[in-house]
Design a protein around this motif. Structure first.
Motif, PDB file in Angstrom:
ATOM      1  N   ILE A 275     -52.201  11.047 -15.797  1.00  0.00           N
ATOM      2  CA  ILE A 275     -51.019  10.264 -15.427  1.00  0.00           C
ATOM      3  C   ILE A 275     -50.898  10.155 -13.904  1.00  0.00           C
ATOM      4  N   ALA A 276     -51.171  11.269 -13.202  1.00  0.00           N
ATOM      5  CA  ALA A 276     -51.090  11.256 -11.738  1.00  0.00           C
ATOM      6  C   ALA A 276     -52.126  10.311 -11.132  1.00  0.00           C
ATOM      7  N   LEU A 277     -53.319  10.282 -11.700  1.00  0.00           N
ATOM      8  CA  LEU A 277     -54.360   9.379 -11.202  1.00  0.00           C
ATOM      9  C   LEU A 277     -53.967   7.917 -11.409  1.00  0.00           C
ATOM     10  N   VAL A 278     -53.328   7.640 -12.542  1.00  0.00           N
ATOM     11  CA  VAL A 278     -52.895   6.266 -12.810  1.00  0.00           C
ATOM     12  C   VAL A 278     -51.756   5.872 -11.874  1.00  0.00           C
ATOM     13  N   LEU A 279     -50.747   6.756 -11.743  1.00  0.00           N
ATOM     14  CA  LEU A 279     -49.586   6.438 -10.909  1.00  0.00           C
ATOM     15  C   LEU A 279     -49.953   6.376  -9.431  1.00  0.00           C
ATOM     16  N   GLY A 280     -50.877   7.220  -9.014  1.00  0.00           N
ATOM     17  CA  GLY A 280     -51.253   7.270  -7.599  1.00  0.00           C
ATOM     18  C   GLY A 280     -52.554   6.560  -7.288  1.00  0.00           C
ATOM     19  N   ARG A 281     -52.915   5.591  -8.110  1.00  0.00           N
ATOM     20  CA  ARG A 281     -54.221   4.935  -7.966  1.00  0.00           C
ATOM     21  C   ARG A 281     -54.387   4.242  -6.610  1.00  0.00           C
ATOM     22  N   ARG A 282     -53.293   3.798  -6.003  1.00  0.00           N
ATOM     23  CA  ARG A 282     -53.410   3.110  -4.718  1.00  0.00           C
ATOM     24  C   ARG A 282     -53.832   4.044  -3.589  1.00  0.00           C
ATOM     25  N   SER A 283     -53.585   5.330  -3.760  1.00  0.00           N
ATOM     26  CA  SER A 283     -53.958   6.289  -2.718  1.00  0.00           C
ATOM     27  C   SER A 283     -55.313   6.945  -2.973  1.00  0.00           C
ATOM     28  N   LEU A 284     -55.980   6.540  -4.043  1.00  0.00           N
ATOM     29  CA  LEU A 284     -57.277   7.124  -4.380  1.00  0.00           C
ATOM     30  C   LEU A 284     -58.384   6.512  -3.518  1.00  0.00           C
ATOM     31  N   PRO A 285     -59.507   7.223  -3.358  1.00  0.00           N
ATOM     32  CA  PRO A 285     -60.632   6.699  -2.577  1.00  0.00           C
ATOM     33  C   PRO A 285     -61.158   5.396  -3.160  1.00  0.00           C
ATOM     34  N   ARG A 286     -61.788   4.602  -2.294  1.00  0.00           N
ATOM     35  CA  ARG A 286     -62.302   3.297  -2.702  1.00  0.00           C
ATOM     36  C   ARG A 286     -63.818   3.256  -2.805  1.00  0.00           C
ATOM     37  N   SER A 287     -64.503   4.134  -2.093  1.00  0.00           N
ATOM     38  CA  SER A 287     -65.962   4.115  -2.090  1.00  0.00           C
ATOM     39  C   SER A 287     -66.495   5.439  -2.611  1.00  0.00           C
ATOM     40  N   SER A 288     -67.795   5.446  -2.929  1.00  0.00           N
ATOM     41  CA  SER A 288     -68.412   6.672  -3.435  1.00  0.00           C
ATOM     42  C   SER A 288     -68.379   7.775  -2.386  1.00  0.00           C
ATOM     43  N   GLY A 289     -68.540   7.401  -1.124  1.00  0.00           N
ATOM     44  CA  GLY A 289     -68.483   8.399  -0.059  1.00  0.00           C
ATOM     45  C   GLY A 289     -67.113   9.023   0.073  1.00  0.00           C
ATOM     46  N   GLN A 290     -66.082   8.178  -0.046  1.00  0.00           N
ATOM     47  CA  GLN A 290     -64.713   8.689   0.025  1.00  0.00           C
ATOM     48  C   GLN A 290     -64.397   9.588  -1.172  1.00  0.00           C
ATOM     49  N   TRP A 291     -64.898   9.190  -2.346  1.00  0.00           N
ATOM     50  CA  TRP A 291     -64.694  10.024  -3.531  1.00  0.00           C
ATOM     51  C   TRP A 291     -65.361  11.383  -3.356  1.00  0.00           C
ATOM     52  N   PHE A 292     -66.546  11.390  -2.780  1.00  0.00           N
ATOM     53  CA  PHE A 292     -67.262  12.658  -2.564  1.00  0.00           C
ATOM     54  C   PHE A 292     -66.459  13.573  -1.649  1.00  0.00           C
ATOM     55  N   SER A 293     -65.944  13.000  -0.548  1.00  0.00           N
ATOM     56  CA  SER A 293     -65.147  13.811   0.380  1.00  0.00           C
ATOM     57  C   SER A 293     -63.856  14.273  -0.277  1.00  0.00           C
ATOM     58  N   TRP A 294     -63.232  13.371  -1.061  1.00  0.00           N
ATOM     59  CA  TRP A 294     -61.968  13.681  -1.731  1.00  0.00           C
ATOM     60  C   TRP A 294     -62.139  14.844  -2.691  1.00  0.00           C
ATOM     61  N   LEU A 295     -63.206  14.805  -3.487  1.00  0.00           N
ATOM     62  CA  LEU A 295     -63.461  15.883  -4.449  1.00  0.00           C
ATOM     63  C   LEU A 295     -63.925  17.154  -3.743  1.00  0.00           C
ATOM     64  N   ALA A 296     -64.685  17.002  -2.667  1.00  0.00           N
ATOM     65  CA  ALA A 296     -65.190  18.177  -1.944  1.00  0.00           C
ATOM     66  C   ALA A 296     -64.047  19.003  -1.363  1.00  0.00           C
ATOM     67  N   GLU A 297     -62.954  18.342  -0.977  1.00  0.00           N
ATOM     68  CA  GLU A 297     -61.816  19.061  -0.419  1.00  0.00           C
ATOM     69  C   GLU A 297     -61.137  19.969  -1.449  1.00  0.00           C
ATOM     70  N   SER A 298     -61.354  19.685  -2.721  1.00  0.00           N
ATOM     71  CA  SER A 298     -60.739  20.516  -3.767  1.00  0.00           C
ATOM     72  C   SER A 298     -61.582  21.738  -4.115  1.00  0.00           C
ATOM     73  N   MET A 299     -62.824  21.752  -3.678  1.00  0.00           N
ATOM     74  CA  MET A 299     -63.739  22.816  -4.092  1.00  0.00           C
ATOM     75  C   MET A 299     -63.289  24.220  -3.684  1.00  0.00           C
ATOM     76  N   PRO A 300     -62.765  24.416  -2.453  1.00  0.00           N
ATOM     77  CA  PRO A 300     -62.320  25.773  -2.107  1.00  0.00           C
ATOM     78  C   PRO A 300     -61.280  26.329  -3.066  1.00  0.00           C
ATOM     79  N   ARG A 301     -60.421  25.454  -3.593  1.00  0.00           N
ATOM     80  CA  ARG A 301     -59.406  25.912  -4.542  1.00  0.00           C
ATOM     81  C   ARG A 301     -60.057  26.390  -5.841  1.00  0.00           C
ATOM     82  N   PHE A 302     -61.081  25.665  -6.284  1.00  0.00           N
ATOM     83  CA  PHE A 302     -61.786  26.051  -7.498  1.00  0.00           C
ATOM     84  C   PHE A 302     -62.508  27.382  -7.316  1.00  0.00           C
ATOM     85  N   SER A 303     -63.194  27.532  -6.189  1.00  0.00           N
ATOM     86  CA  SER A 303     -63.980  28.751  -5.975  1.00  0.00           C
ATOM     87  C   SER A 303     -63.098  29.976  -5.910  1.00  0.00           C
TER      88      SER A 303
END
Length: 448
Positions: A275-303
């Motif tokens: 639901i958050a991804l759908v509601l906040g879709r305008r603030s999501l990355p637009r390119s594969s590079g941006q998606w990679f950086s966006w997801l990479a920023e979450s990795m420290p929380r997972f580890s």
């Protein structure tokens, strides 16, 4: 010799030493605690370690916790929390002490989404902290309220702490029971914090917020009302698995069996994330590079949370094989403690451990032994788990090492030490009392 209890003591000591003294992250400290614990198995240490690690891989709580981490990251990065706070501001901003009320209710909402005390303080307080100071609150009082409210990250379901305790309780409780019981307990805490705000407003002579700093409710709902839809991510799984609708659906031959496989721990974070991804879709990355950086920023929380829970569950399995439950039963039988004294002792123990450690780290260290101690003296398992989670939520108000205190002080310009005594008096002790009253059956909760 009570090998299980001794191993537990070493486990806790190693975690505190590694995290507080050696300044290692909690995942590393938990690994050291696990290795120290397995040594008590003697020549069977390698086999005990292997069994513990395998058991951890089979635990649903591990994967559910990771889902909650990603959920909190998505909700934060899409800006949905700020939209919710603007709506709360439009409702409560016109009251005396409005910023503190917004922080209280906002912390409850944020706590239900993130489960992190320090993260709760930072996210909600970044908006309300400076606002409180500008409207007449002293920096010290503002920091006290922010840090005290930060504990709602662990107090409101769902949370990583709740996931950990459900894992420890096993078949003694169901996820639905704990969710509803902790929700009631969290509401008690919200009410107490709201009463504190009213007291502080009277004592400190706080005035209303100027009208030009408050967005009209209609405009706030127009600009960010869609953000409230993320709450359906939690409501839908609950409604279809608990209550009248669940009973009706279970009677259907085709749906009944399927509903048994619906896990709140899995579906709540998954649905909220979608639901958050759908509601906040305008603030999501637009390119594969941006998606990679966006997801990479979450990795420290997972580890961090992934390693912590993986090694904690493994250590729990090892302690079980070392006879921890047997040792506790024997000890309690010798002490002949009544339920009231036992609850009080457990509450103090958890609150003290929560001083230097986070709520999740506290429960991974002493959650299981606390649960076993309370159940052994006749406390209902649902009430025991709920009370333990309430005790652990004092983390935000436990000086001197609580991260929430220093986050709040940084946001308001206060000196951290100015908040220590007020946090103990106004938040830590009363919250412990709420936990005790729940365990004693004085304060009713859902799910029992």
């Amino acid at each position: 010799m009570p090998i299980g209890l001794i191993a537990l003591g070493v486990f806790i000591a190693v975690i505190v030493l590694g995290n507080v003294v050696l300044r290692r992250n909690m995942g590393e400290a938990m690994l050291l605690g696990l290795l120290a614990t397995t040594l008590f198995a003697g020549t069977g240490a390698p086999q005990a370690l292997l069994h513990g690690l395998r058991a951890a891989l089979d635990e649903e709580v591990l994967y559910a916790a990771l889902a909650f981490v990603f959920m909190a990251y998505v909700v934060d990065r899409t800006g949905l929390i700020q939209r919710l706070l603007e709506i709360l501001n439009s409702v409560f901003g016109r009251f005396r002490g409005g910023p503190a009320l917004v922080d209280t209710v906002g912390s409850a909402a944020m706590g239900a989404l993130s489960g992190s005390n320090s993260g709760n303080t930072a996210t909600t307080g970044a908006f309300t902290g400076p606002w409180m100071v500008r409207t007449g609150w002293t920096p010290a009082r503002s920091a006290t309220v922010l840090a005290g409210n930060g504990g709602l990250g662990a107090a409101m379901p769902p949370s990583s702490s709740m996931v950990i305790m459900i894992g420890f309780a096993g078949s003694l409780v169901t996820t639905g029971q704990i969710y509803l019981a902790l929700l009631a307990a969290g509401l008690y805490q919200v009410v107490w914090r709201a009463l504190l705000v009213m007291y502080f407003v009277r004592r400190d002579g706080i005035q209303r917020v100027p009208g030009d700093q408050i967005k009209p409710l209609r405009q706030a709902l127009h600009d960010g009302g869609s953000a409230t839809l993320i709450m359906f991510g939690a409501l839908i799984p609950i409604v279809v698995t608990i209550g009248p609708l669940a009973t009706f659906l279970e009677d259907d031959a085709r749906l009944g069996a399927a509903l048994e496989d619906v896990s709140l721990l899995t579906w709540i974070p998954v649905l909220i994330t979608v639901i958050a991804l759908v509601l906040g879709r305008r603030s999501l990355p637009r390119s594969s590079g941006q998606w990679f950086s966006w997801l990479a920023e979450s990795m420290p929380r997972f580890s961090s949370i992934g390693a912590l829970l993986f090694f904690a569950v493994a250590a729990s399995q090892v302690l079980s094989e070392l006879g921890l439950e047997r040792d506790i039963d024997r000890l309690l039988g010798e002490l002949h403690l009544n339920p009231y004294v036992s609850v009080l002792i457990v509450g103090v123990l958890i609150a003290v451990v929560a001083g230097p450690l986070s709520s999740t780290a506290t429960l991974t260290a002493v959650g299981q032994v606390s649960l076993l101690a309370l159940v052994a003296v006749g406390i209902d398992p649902v009430l025991a788990v709920t009370a333990i989670l309430v005790f652990a939520s004092t983390e935000g108000a436990s000086p001197p090492a609580s991260g929430s205190i220093f986050v709040a002080a940084g946001l308001t310009g206060a000196k951290p030490e100015q908040t220590f005594l007020p946090l103990i008096v106004y938040y830590m002790v009363p919250i412990m009392l709420i936990g005790c009253l729940i365990a004693w059956g004085v304060l009713p909760v859902f799910g029992t």
